[in-house]
Design a protein around this motif. Structure first.
Motif, short mmCIF file in Angstrom:
data_model
loop_
_atom_site.label_atom_id
_atom_site.label_comp_id
_atom_site.label_asym_id
_atom_site.label_seq_id
_atom_site.Cartn_x
_atom_site.Cartn_y
_atom_site.Cartn_z
N GLN A 34 48.26 43.89 41.42
CA GLN A 34 48.90 44.43 42.62
C GLN A 34 50.19 43.67 42.94
OE1 GLN A 34 46.58 46.07 45.55
NE2 GLN A 34 48.03 45.83 47.23
N ALA A 65 43.38 40.46 37.40
CA ALA A 65 44.47 39.62 36.90
C ALA A 65 44.83 40.03 35.48
CB ALA A 65 44.06 38.14 36.93
N GLN A 105 48.23 38.72 39.34
CA GLN A 105 47.48 39.82 39.94
C GLN A 105 48.24 41.14 39.74
OE1 GLN A 105 44.41 40.12 41.51
NE2 GLN A 105 44.12 38.12 40.54
N PRO A 147 41.08 44.18 42.85
CA PRO A 147 41.78 42.99 42.36
C PRO A 147 41.50 42.78 40.87
CG PRO A 147 40.57 42.52 44.38
CD PRO A 147 40.11 43.86 43.91
N PRO A 154 39.80 37.39 40.16
CA PRO A 154 41.00 37.06 40.91
C PRO A 154 41.10 35.56 41.16
CG PRO A 154 39.84 38.88 41.94
CD PRO A 154 38.93 38.33 40.90
#
Length: 338
Positions: free
Chosen positions: A203, A228, A201, A226, A337
């Protein structure tokens, strides 16, 4: 056994024909002057020229006409030309050939002369595309250089963290703060060394990379949907963010208590890939001056990051604060995600 095999194959088939037609490597058959007599299907796929188009043409002039740096490459100076002059066999040397569209293709070659009655009457060239291996080697070299660079930067980061952490009268609190930040550095380094075995991810990549550089007084705000990233892009982004954060801690917004860093991103879906726009912004730090020279860290940010995301990177040394923007792409398969 051989006769039985031929009986099954029929009169029009040959073992040699089956091998060349189904081989994964490109195979070229040439006459004594280097003119193309036959090209197998793998060669057509690899270089974009059909067998009919190559027929009776000097193969060297089509796929091996220049050196990688653009200089002309005369037939008599190349390993293939040597085969026709000397009759020698040169096995598994590496070279660079050219696709029909102009792309350079790194290859491993085997050249063999065909000799009859003591004279060279032709030659066989077998070519393997080693693009994937070369890309892995380049990535390995990049990581080795990054490791050396990061070790130097880590010393500077620890010095900066120590200067900002070892303040106050409560020795135990100061020690805990300093050790926690050292632990965060180790955690971030471990993530890079692991090379992300699977999609990560975005973040999480940012949080893990920035954790050693932030505190209650020095914050980084992250905002975005979100998304990936595949392993290679996650690694490259982590390296670039680490470089930005290191410079910020030494010279920019993260070097002072009131400094702020924001990282924001958006993702636009597409059929085969997604467009990622990510922006790093610094505010509240010392006045920014462009560096006198650009080193390995700038290369990571501006060149490697742009290449791995098939996009562009703008690094702006605005006096109010450094701003770095990435406009690139990620595979659509990585958009959901986990």
């Amino acid at each position: 056994m051989l006769q039985a095999t031929l009986d099954v194959l029929g009169d029009d088939a040959s073992i040699a024909g089956l091998i060349t037609a189904n081989a994964a490597d490109a195979i070229f058959l040439m006459d004594g002057q280097g003119r193309t007599l036959y090209t197998n299907p793998a060669a057509e796929r690899m270089f974009g020229w059909s067998n009919d188009e190559l027929l009776n043409s000097l193969l060297h002039n089509v796929v091996h006409h220049h050196r990688p740096d653009g200089r002309p490459f005369p037939m008599e100076e190349c390993p293939l030309g040597d085969v026709f002059v000397t009759g020698r066999t040169l096995v598994a040397h590496e070279d660079v050939f050219f696709h029909r569209d102009g792309r350079q293709i790194p290859v491993s070659c085997s050249n063999a002369s065909i000799i009859r009655d003591g004279k060279v009457t032709g030659g066989v060239l077998i070519v393997r595309d080693i693009t994937d291996r070369k890309q892995l080697e380049q990535q390995r070299d990049l990581l080795e250089t990054e490791l050396v660079h990061r070790i130097k930067n880590t010393v500077a980061v620890i010095q900066a963290i120590a200067q900002q952490s070892l303040q106050g009268d409560d020795v135990n609190a100061v020690r805990e703060t300093f050790l926690a930040r050292l632990s965060a550095i180790g955690h971030a380094q471990a993530l890079v060394a692991a090379n992300y075995a699977e999609d990560a991810q975005l973040q999480v990549v940012l949080e893990s990379t920035l954790r050693p550089f932030t505190s209650e007084a020095r914050c980084a705000t992250l905002s975005g949907p979100p998304v990936a990233l595949p392993p290679k892009q996650a690694l490259t982004l982590s390296m670039a963010i680490h470089e930005l954060a290191t410079n910020s801690l030494k010279y920019g917004a993260l070097s002072v208590p009131d400094g702020k860093v924001t990282v924001s991103w958006t993702v636009d879906p597409d059929q085969e890939r997604q467009r990622l726009r990510l922006v790093w912004t610094e505010l509240g730090g010392p006045a920014v001056r462009p560096p006198a020279r650009k080193g390995f860290g700038s290369r990571i940010i501006e060149k490697v990051l742009a290449a791995d995301f098939t996009g562009k990177v703008d690094l702006d040394y605005d006096p109010q604060g450094v701003r770095c923007s990435l406009d690139g792409f990620i595979p659509a398969r990585s958009s959901t995600p986990r």
